[in-house]
Design a protein around this motif. Sequence first.
Motif, short mmCIF file in Angstrom:
data_model
loop_
_atom_site.label_atom_id
_atom_site.label_comp_id
_atom_site.label_asym_id
_atom_site.label_seq_id
_atom_site.Cartn_x
_atom_site.Cartn_y
_atom_site.Cartn_z
N UNK A 103 0.84 -1.21 0.00
CA UNK A 103 0.00 0.00 0.00
C UNK A 103 0.88 1.26 0.00
N UNK A 104 1.99 1.19 0.73
CA UNK A 104 2.91 2.35 0.70
C UNK A 104 3.34 2.61 -0.75
N UNK A 105 3.70 1.52 -1.44
CA UNK A 105 4.16 1.68 -2.83
C UNK A 105 3.03 2.24 -3.70
N UNK A 106 1.79 1.82 -3.40
CA UNK A 106 0.65 2.33 -4.16
C UNK A 106 0.54 3.85 -3.95
N UNK A 107 0.64 4.28 -2.71
CA UNK A 107 0.54 5.73 -2.43
C UNK A 107 1.69 6.48 -3.12
N UNK A 108 2.89 5.87 -3.06
CA UNK A 108 4.06 6.54 -3.65
C UNK A 108 3.91 6.70 -5.15
N UNK A 109 3.36 5.66 -5.77
CA UNK A 109 3.17 5.71 -7.21
C UNK A 109 2.12 6.77 -7.58
N UNK A 110 1.07 6.86 -6.78
CA UNK A 110 0.03 7.84 -7.09
C UNK A 110 0.59 9.25 -6.85
N UNK A 111 1.43 9.38 -5.84
CA UNK A 111 2.09 10.67 -5.61
C UNK A 111 2.96 11.03 -6.82
N UNK A 112 3.65 10.04 -7.36
CA UNK A 112 4.49 10.29 -8.54
C UNK A 112 3.63 10.77 -9.71
N UNK A 113 2.47 10.15 -9.88
CA UNK A 113 1.57 10.54 -10.97
C UNK A 113 1.12 11.99 -10.76
N UNK A 114 0.86 12.31 -9.50
CA UNK A 114 0.45 13.68 -9.20
C UNK A 114 1.58 14.66 -9.54
N UNK A 115 2.80 14.31 -9.12
CA UNK A 115 3.94 15.19 -9.38
C UNK A 115 4.13 15.38 -10.88
N UNK A 116 3.94 14.29 -11.62
CA UNK A 116 4.11 14.36 -13.07
C UNK A 116 3.09 15.32 -13.68
N UNK A 117 1.84 15.17 -13.27
CA UNK A 117 0.79 16.02 -13.82
C UNK A 117 1.03 17.48 -13.45
N UNK A 118 1.38 17.71 -12.19
CA UNK A 118 1.58 19.10 -11.73
C UNK A 118 2.77 19.74 -12.44
N UNK A 119 3.85 18.98 -12.55
CA UNK A 119 5.04 19.55 -13.18
C UNK A 119 4.81 19.79 -14.67
N UNK A 120 4.11 18.87 -15.30
CA UNK A 120 3.82 19.07 -16.74
C UNK A 120 2.97 20.31 -16.94
N UNK A 121 2.09 20.54 -16.00
CA UNK A 121 1.21 21.69 -16.12
C UNK A 121 2.00 22.99 -15.98
N UNK A 122 2.99 22.96 -15.11
CA UNK A 122 3.68 24.20 -14.77
C UNK A 122 4.99 24.42 -15.51
#
Length: 660
Positions: A440-459
């Motif tokens: 589950x930790x890895x699941x959260x980390x992966x979703x965090x990575x997806x979030x970072x990717x989306x946010x950074x791509x946006x900015x």
Amino acid sequence: MFNSFIQAQTCIQVFSTFHELCTAIRLDYPPPHCSTAQTSFYPRLKAALSSHWKAKSLFDKLDKRFLSKEYFADQRSHKAGGFRAAQDLKVKMGTRNSFSQMLAFSLKYTGMSQVLIIGAGPCGLRTAIEMACLGAKTVVLEKRDNFSRNNVLHLWPYIITDLKTLGAKKIYGQFCSGAIDHISIRQLQLILLKLTLLLGVEIIVNVSFEGLCPPTSSQVFADGWTARVIPDNHTISNYEFDVVVGADGKRNTLQGFTRKEFRGKLAIGLTVNFINRRTTAEAKVEEISGVAYIFNQHFFKDLQSSTGIDLENIVYYKGDTHYFVMTAKKHSLISKGVLKQDSENTNELLCYSNIDQKALMQYAREAADFSTNHQLPDLEFAINQFAQPDIALFDFTCMYAAENAALFREVNGQKLLSCLVGDSLLEPFWPMGTGCARGFFAAFDLVWMTRQLAMKRRNSNNSVELSVLAERESIYRVLHQTTPSNTMKKHQNYTIDPNTRYVNLNLKAVHVDQVKTLYLTDREVATPTDPDDATPMVVDQPEPSTDVQLSMIRPILSWCQSTTKGYAGVDVQDLTSSWKSGLALCALVHRFRPDLIQWAELDYMDVEANNQLAFDVAEQNLGISPVMTGKEMANCSEVDRLVMLTYISQFYEVFKNETP
Ligand code: FAD
């Protein structure tokens, strides 16, 4: 209909009751492919069922999670309940390098990012819930339509909090009631499946993922990444993905990830499930939450002398079944006729033809009967998915971990984030119950990575993938060290943000230069039709460990080092020879309980006496049973690391909250 859905006890029933429910409230399931359909699915379902008190009490719980700020693109969206962070994961149009590519992109662009999760095990489903909250259109592919695993998982406390905050108890009333901290895999999957459906995740069963298809080359129109599946005419093969997650267990079909092996001494596990008829007699039998040889040598010696069964540990949990898991010693499996022939090769040793099933069943029955003090009235085997008695021998001598957690592929300008979670990423060590916890930790980390990717791509107009990869790999480095005691204490504050969970996290531990080989462009793909053949090279990864217990050793070792610092003659460097003299053990006790050991009176040369003193004091005053005698310690040529780890871990448990 809602009640039927909540009460459904098979995967197929869950789907059929959910479809009926959606039809009755005129809600399309799966949600149509457009940018807002998935994110608006749950609010619409909730509105339609608002007058149903049971549904409302579940939604009140789910809402708290669904509306958390981490899932939104910014503060304004959070307040307004608007745009979610991964609703748009696409690469910004400005980064496309030609007018034709921009044109193609704008024609194809639906404003929706799509995530494919392979496998509806506990970790795949938990990932899906977080991805849905993040706003990504999420599809889960599962090759089976039957959740039949009776085996019971011990859950770390944070998992219980996590699942309760998602409303697990509203779905399954018995979930971790009182002191119970375990659940069968089947029930866990059912709870998570229901939650993923409520959030509008598309779940496709009876379809097996076989590989990835890269975008086909075209000057103007490049398709996206698609999946190759069986049956091959399934509509999912037309879906295009931005993210693919391998959550299909330890066999892992998502290629491109190199794995390292952890090899320990021969370890043969045995799981068995007996029918629980829920009689009063059965209810009275006490569970065994984990007894290891070193903690209760009498029990194991008695077991051996009465039955000839020699075990290293045993666990018994009561749930839908009576579930036992134990580590059996090879010689006793041979002498009891379970293994027909001895062999140094573990595959040969444990192959089906070398196991006498009747003898195995008898072995398991005797072990279960003895360890429950002959209190379980009749030990009738539960049935597994193959309609056979639910009993299995398995080898956990070797375990695997992926070298890296994620990589990017780019073909014809189309980028795909590929990642692993759960057993696919890091195979668990079952006696520690690390499976779901680290999964589950890895699941959260992966979703965090997806979030970072989306946010950074946006900015940003620049390529952001490498920095996101570097952060992900930095976080992955701490995963295998996590234990219930070295992670953040406030479990209710855990989110996808790794800082809420890990202590002393260095998000920059891995540098961008170190992950360049995890970005595979067209040139590096072996053949355009089969990108899975390309194996990424990992640079500057830590030396592969040769010992599965390493992740447990580190925190204990560093605690011992700081605790015994300054004691003459004590220099803790490891969990073996550093303890031989007995001084380190005496120092450990003396640091917290100076009343129990007269440090100044110890004879540094008397190894036997020092060890015996520490063993006796710990047993009489701290309730820690000795693992051997002082004499044995003095005479042994090599101290067993695992034995010492388990022994010293108990001092840690006793003293961890005390200041010396
Ligand atoms: P899995 O549960 O393996 O799920 C993978 C899913 O992917 C399956 O549903 C499978 O059908 C599907 N799949 C596979 N291939 C494909 C494909 N090609 N296409 C589509 N679908 C596919 N963990 C704990 O937390 N606590 C414990 O006490 C504990 N005890 C354990 C005891 C034993 C004896 C063992 C063996 C394990 C134990 N574990 C424990 C580990 C735990 O079972 C796993 O960590 C957990 O089930 C992993 O979940 P997962 O979602 O990663 O993978």
